[in-house]
Motif scaffolding. Sequence first.
Motif, PDB file in Angstrom:
ATOM      1  N   ARG A   1       0.838  -1.196   0.000  1.00 25.21           N
ATOM      2  CA  ARG A   1       0.000   0.000   0.000  1.00 25.21           C
ATOM      3  C   ARG A   1       0.877   1.252   0.000  1.00 25.21           C
ATOM      4  NH1 ARG A   1      -4.416   2.639  -1.529  1.00 25.21           N
ATOM      5  NH2 ARG A   1      -5.653   3.616   0.111  1.00 25.21           N
ATOM      6  N   MET A   2       1.932   1.245   0.770  1.00 28.67           N
ATOM      7  CA  MET A   2       2.840   2.380   0.839  1.00 28.67           C
ATOM      8  C   MET A   2       3.460   2.690  -0.525  1.00 28.67           C
ATOM      9  SD  MET A   2       6.345   2.716   3.099  1.00 28.67           S
ATOM     10  CE  MET A   2       7.125   1.317   2.298  1.00 28.67           C
ATOM     11  N   ILE A   3       3.956   1.693  -1.201  1.00 22.41           N
ATOM     12  CA  ILE A   3       4.600   1.904  -2.496  1.00 22.41           C
ATOM     13  C   ILE A   3       3.583   2.352  -3.543  1.00 22.41           C
ATOM     14  CG2 ILE A   3       5.798   0.714  -4.376  1.00 22.41           C
ATOM     15  CD1 ILE A   3       7.298  -0.880  -2.209  1.00 22.41           C
ATOM     16  N   ALA A   4       2.370   1.795  -3.474  1.00 26.92           N
ATOM     17  CA  ALA A   4       1.320   2.214  -4.410  1.00 26.92           C
ATOM     18  C   ALA A   4       0.997   3.691  -4.229  1.00 26.92           C
ATOM     19  CB  ALA A   4       0.068   1.368  -4.192  1.00 26.92           C
ATOM     20  N   LEU A   5       0.937   4.149  -2.981  1.00 27.89           N
ATOM     21  CA  LEU A   5       0.640   5.560  -2.725  1.00 27.89           C
ATOM     22  C   LEU A   5       1.764   6.461  -3.226  1.00 27.89           C
ATOM     23  CD1 LEU A   5      -0.941   5.487   0.863  1.00 27.89           C
ATOM     24  CD2 LEU A   5      -2.092   5.443  -1.364  1.00 27.89           C
ATOM     25  N   ILE A   6       3.012   6.051  -3.002  1.00 28.94           N
ATOM     26  CA  ILE A   6       4.137   6.847  -3.493  1.00 28.94           C
ATOM     27  C   ILE A   6       4.077   6.968  -5.020  1.00 28.94           C
ATOM     28  CG2 ILE A   6       6.654   6.913  -3.757  1.00 28.94           C
ATOM     29  CD1 ILE A   6       6.853   5.592  -0.995  1.00 28.94           C
ATOM     30  N   ASP A   7       3.859   5.846  -5.675  1.00 27.60           N
ATOM     31  CA  ASP A   7       3.811   5.850  -7.145  1.00 27.60           C
ATOM     32  C   ASP A   7       2.714   6.769  -7.674  1.00 27.60           C
ATOM     33  OD1 ASP A   7       5.922   4.096  -7.289  1.00 27.60           O
ATOM     34  OD2 ASP A   7       4.690   2.316  -7.652  1.00 27.60           O
ATOM     35  N   ASP A   8       1.550   6.729  -7.032  1.00 23.94           N
ATOM     36  CA  ASP A   8       0.435   7.522  -7.547  1.00 23.94           C
ATOM     37  C   ASP A   8       0.523   8.990  -7.151  1.00 23.94           C
ATOM     38  OD1 ASP A   8      -0.475   5.344  -8.848  1.00 23.94           O
ATOM     39  OD2 ASP A   8      -2.204   4.962  -7.567  1.00 23.94           O
ATOM     40  N   ILE A   9       1.202   9.282  -6.053  1.00 25.02           N
ATOM     41  CA  ILE A   9       1.480  10.683  -5.742  1.00 25.02           C
ATOM     42  C   ILE A   9       2.317  11.300  -6.853  1.00 25.02           C
ATOM     43  CG2 ILE A   9       2.884  12.179  -4.249  1.00 25.02           C
ATOM     44  CD1 ILE A   9       1.841  10.602  -1.854  1.00 25.02           C
ATOM     45  N   TRP A  10       3.333  10.566  -7.286  1.00 25.31           N
ATOM     46  CA  TRP A  10       4.218  11.112  -8.330  1.00 25.31           C
ATOM     47  C   TRP A  10       3.573  11.051  -9.709  1.00 25.31           C
ATOM     48  CZ3 TRP A  10       8.377  14.105  -7.825  1.00 25.31           C
ATOM     49  CH2 TRP A  10       8.839  14.269  -6.519  1.00 25.31           C
ATOM     50  N   LYS A  11       2.649  10.145  -9.890  1.00 25.71           N
ATOM     51  CA  LYS A  11       1.870  10.138 -11.132  1.00 25.71           C
ATOM     52  C   LYS A  11       1.060  11.426 -11.256  1.00 25.71           C
ATOM     53  CE  LYS A  11      -1.767   7.473 -13.479  1.00 25.71           C
ATOM     54  NZ  LYS A  11      -2.670   6.304 -13.366  1.00 25.71           N
ATOM     55  N   ASN A  12       0.706  12.007 -10.106  1.00 27.51           N
ATOM     56  CA  ASN A  12      -0.111  13.217 -10.080  1.00 27.51           C
ATOM     57  C   ASN A  12       0.694  14.456  -9.680  1.00 27.51           C
ATOM     58  OD1 ASN A  12      -3.141  12.442 -10.502  1.00 27.51           O
ATOM     59  ND2 ASN A  12      -2.252  10.794  -9.282  1.00 27.51           N
ATOM     60  N   ALA A  13       1.986  14.446  -9.976  1.00 27.43           N
ATOM     61  CA  ALA A  13       2.837  15.611  -9.690  1.00 27.43           C
ATOM     62  C   ALA A  13       2.593  16.677 -10.756  1.00 27.43           C
ATOM     63  CB  ALA A  13       4.306  15.191  -9.668  1.00 27.43           C
ATOM     64  N   ILE A  14       1.956  17.772 -10.356  1.00 26.98           N
ATOM     65  CA  ILE A  14       1.521  18.770 -11.356  1.00 26.98           C
ATOM     66  C   ILE A  14       2.227  20.113 -11.214  1.00 26.98           C
ATOM     67  CG2 ILE A  14      -0.761  17.727 -11.591  1.00 26.98           C
ATOM     68  CD1 ILE A  14      -1.810  20.017  -9.787  1.00 26.98           C
ATOM     69  N   TYR A  15       3.023  20.285 -10.168  1.00 22.51           N
ATOM     70  CA  TYR A  15       3.642  21.593  -9.955  1.00 22.51           C
ATOM     71  C   TYR A  15       4.974  21.666 -10.698  1.00 22.51           C
ATOM     72  CZ  TYR A  15       0.067  22.480  -6.503  1.00 22.51           C
ATOM     73  OH  TYR A  15      -1.149  22.676  -5.885  1.00 22.51           O
ATOM     74  N   GLU A  16       5.033  22.566 -11.651  1.00 25.11           N
ATOM     75  CA  GLU A  16       6.225  22.693 -12.487  1.00 25.11           C
ATOM     76  C   GLU A  16       7.315  23.467 -11.759  1.00 25.11           C
ATOM     77  OE1 GLU A  16       5.126  24.465 -16.176  1.00 25.11           O
ATOM     78  OE2 GLU A  16       3.730  22.852 -16.734  1.00 25.11           O
ATOM     79  N   THR A  17       8.527  22.960 -11.819  1.00 25.92           N
ATOM     80  CA  THR A  17       9.695  23.664 -11.285  1.00 25.92           C
ATOM     81  C   THR A  17      10.819  23.568 -12.305  1.00 25.92           C
ATOM     82  OG1 THR A  17      10.894  21.826 -10.225  1.00 25.92           O
ATOM     83  CG2 THR A  17       9.015  22.748  -9.012  1.00 25.92           C
ATOM     84  N   ALA A  18      11.894  24.283 -12.036  1.00 26.96           N
ATOM     85  CA  ALA A  18      13.056  24.227 -12.923  1.00 26.96           C
ATOM     86  C   ALA A  18      13.704  22.850 -12.925  1.00 26.96           C
ATOM     87  CB  ALA A  18      14.072  25.279 -12.493  1.00 26.96           C
ATOM     88  N   PHE A  19      13.322  22.013 -11.980  1.00 28.72           N
ATOM     89  CA  PHE A  19      13.958  20.703 -11.833  1.00 28.72           C
ATOM     90  C   PHE A  19      13.021  19.558 -12.221  1.00 28.72           C
ATOM     91  CE2 PHE A  19      15.419  23.791  -8.699  1.00 28.72           C
ATOM     92  CZ  PHE A  19      16.750  23.905  -9.061  1.00 28.72           C
ATOM     93  N   GLY A  20      11.836  19.915 -12.704  1.00 23.04           N
ATOM     94  CA  GLY A  20      10.833  18.917 -13.056  1.00 23.04           C
ATOM     95  C   GLY A  20       9.611  19.054 -12.165  1.00 23.04           C
ATOM     96  N   ASN A  21       8.546  18.373 -12.527  1.00 22.60           N
ATOM     97  CA  ASN A  21       7.310  18.463 -11.757  1.00 22.60           C
ATOM     98  C   ASN A  21       7.447  17.811 -10.388  1.00 22.60           C
ATOM     99  OD1 ASN A  21       6.246  19.621 -14.036  1.00 22.60           O
ATOM    100  ND2 ASN A  21       4.424  18.310 -14.101  1.00 22.60           N
ATOM    101  N   ILE A  22       6.834  18.447  -9.389  1.00 25.76           N
ATOM    102  CA  ILE A  22       6.777  17.895  -8.044  1.00 25.76           C
ATOM    103  C   ILE A  22       5.319  17.847  -7.605  1.00 25.76           C
ATOM    104  CG2 ILE A  22       9.109  18.657  -7.458  1.00 25.76           C
ATOM    105  CD1 ILE A  22       7.900  20.974  -5.872  1.00 25.76           C
ATOM    106  N   PRO A  23       4.958  17.003  -6.626  1.00 25.78           N
ATOM    107  CA  PRO A  23       3.545  16.803  -6.306  1.00 25.78           C
ATOM    108  C   PRO A  23       2.933  17.843  -5.386  1.00 25.78           C
ATOM    109  CG  PRO A  23       4.907  15.212  -5.150  1.00 25.78           C
ATOM    110  CD  PRO A  23       5.825  15.979  -6.035  1.00 25.78           C
ATOM    111  N   SER A  24       3.774  18.685  -4.747  1.00 26.40           N
ATOM    112  CA  SER A  24       3.236  19.628  -3.782  1.00 26.40           C
ATOM    113  C   SER A  24       4.210  20.783  -3.610  1.00 26.40           C
ATOM    114  CB  SER A  24       3.018  18.939  -2.426  1.00 26.40           C
ATOM    115  OG  SER A  24       2.535  19.846  -1.468  1.00 26.40           O
ATOM    116  N   LEU A  25       3.672  21.913  -3.111  1.00 29.55           N
ATOM    117  CA  LEU A  25       4.518  23.036  -2.715  1.00 29.55           C
ATOM    118  C   LEU A  25       4.552  23.165  -1.196  1.00 29.55           C
ATOM    119  CD1 LEU A  25       3.407  25.695  -5.370  1.00 29.55           C
ATOM    120  CD2 LEU A  25       5.360  24.107  -5.450  1.00 29.55           C
ATOM    121  N   ASN A  26       3.975  22.202  -0.507  1.00 24.05           N
ATOM    122  CA  ASN A  26       3.905  22.181   0.951  1.00 24.05           C
ATOM    123  C   ASN A  26       5.171  21.537   1.505  1.00 24.05           C
ATOM    124  OD1 ASN A  26       3.346  21.105   3.620  1.00 24.05           O
ATOM    125  ND2 ASN A  26       1.183  21.543   3.265  1.00 24.05           N
TER     126      ASN A  26
END
Length: 555
Positions: A179-204
């Motif tokens: 369950r833990m690995i599935a959540l990690i994978d899907d968090i990064w599947k939904n990484a929408i915040y663009e940065t100079a280093f690539g998309n990240i999932p949150s700004l928090n």
Amino acid sequence: MHHHLKTQSQRNLCFFSIGLIFLIGSCNEPLTNVDNAKEKLAIENGYLAHEGFRRSLLFVKAWLAQADQESGLIPRNLKESIDIWNAKDAAADNYPFMVLTSAILDPALYNGKMAKILQTEIELTSRLDRLPDTYSFTKKGFDKEEIDKDEIIFGSSEYIKDGLLPLTEYIGHTPWSERMIALIDDIWKNAIYETAFGNIPSLNVEVNGELLQALSRVYWMTADDKYLNWAKRLGDYYLLGDQHPTDDIEVLRLRDHGCEIVSGLCELYVAVANSDAEKAAAYKPHIYRMLDRILEVGINEDGLFYNQINPVTGKVLDDKIADTWGYTYNAYYSVFLQDKYEPYQKAVIKALKNLHNYSQYDWEDGSADGYADAIESALNLYNREALPETKEWIDSQIQQMWSLQDSAHRKATEAYRNTGIIEGWHGDGNFARTSIMYSLWKSQGVTAFPWKKELYLGAIPLENGILVSLVSDENWEGKIKFDHQRHQSIFNLPLDYPRINQLPEWFTVNKDQKYLVNFSKGESSQTYQGKELMDGIEIKLEKGHQISFVVSSKE
């Protein structure tokens, strides 16, 4: 192999051999011809371990009685949120430590109801791919009609870091680690915040700090480069961009819900220091600048962290002491272990030596959760720096925390006082987490299967092994199992650096190493492989009989 205490006439017999103590006697009778002080200390630890285990199981059963009758899920709290299950609270802070308690003390509950809750949770609450959303028991569906991606990712990151990571660190590869690995994978599947280093999932910073911790460990566990690459993306964003925690951010929480970024970045630093020398060199000055600045403006005269600071100006924004002070010091000690940079070790030791000034301190205004976080802070670091004054402080504070389960605690819901429920909210799980952590310290990681409320098992470390003592109020038969180096066997970490919500390792056996164990006068010392000790030595105890034995390495 059985070691059976047979007759009443044996009660006053004592045998001694090199590398072994075997004792039979009433637990109320003085024991002779052995180091009585050590044997007494071991069984006293057994009473303390038993208390922590008993209270944790009481908590589990009391909360299970409050589960939603139809779904079986645990509510967020027993007050205004009794109608909902959510990821960031119910799943992250309460349920995982019901699972942990059951795994150690009630395998039938662990394999039954606890596993069923996980299956139900996945079926009912998964909303954004496999990421869970808040579920309403009365609506029999999601609490809100619209999807809030940020909130879903926040809840999932909390569930991973606070609950699923420590579970995996202790019980290994299970449906919970999947369950833990599935959540990690899907968090990064939904990484929408663009940065100079690539998309990240949150700004928090809390979310990203939690993900840094999880990614750094899961990378070693899976040997999958994608997890480290995602972590590096976050590391670059905070250390090589314009979001440095002490250069650029004017509000830095040094307690939970903010301090995670400090530990997370330092976990990543340890990971790259052991896998990517070029990246480690790029990060190092920025890591040290962050840690040095926090020590410069973020601690009081005793070396404990303030709740909140402005690291840019140096102003203290909240001068209360962070109950999670050890979570941040985990970061310092990790960098010390990696680089042998002694000022960071000295900072940790200073704080540990000054804990006596906080023996009457109301952590988080006297909350059991506050005590739990402060005690865990000390326990995890005591595991690395075993200072006697730290031990005394932990022993005193655990009693204060435990008393809150018994008393008419001002934060408890009236109807649930003295049932095993502590305060009636998701923070109750942290009471169990820290109690289990404390009990495993008092047993040096040795556990009994089946655990019974009549059985007391404690231990103390010796120079080349461990002294274990047992006594039971009723006849008992089962196995005594020994801990192993879980940071290697489960996570394959390069070193056992301190980690938030970690269950520390005390006495551990190597599965391929040989150990001496002996239980009676008529037997020579028995040699066991470490794997056999991990699987368990069979023991039979008669009511009122006490045994103590030493396990020592042959190599």
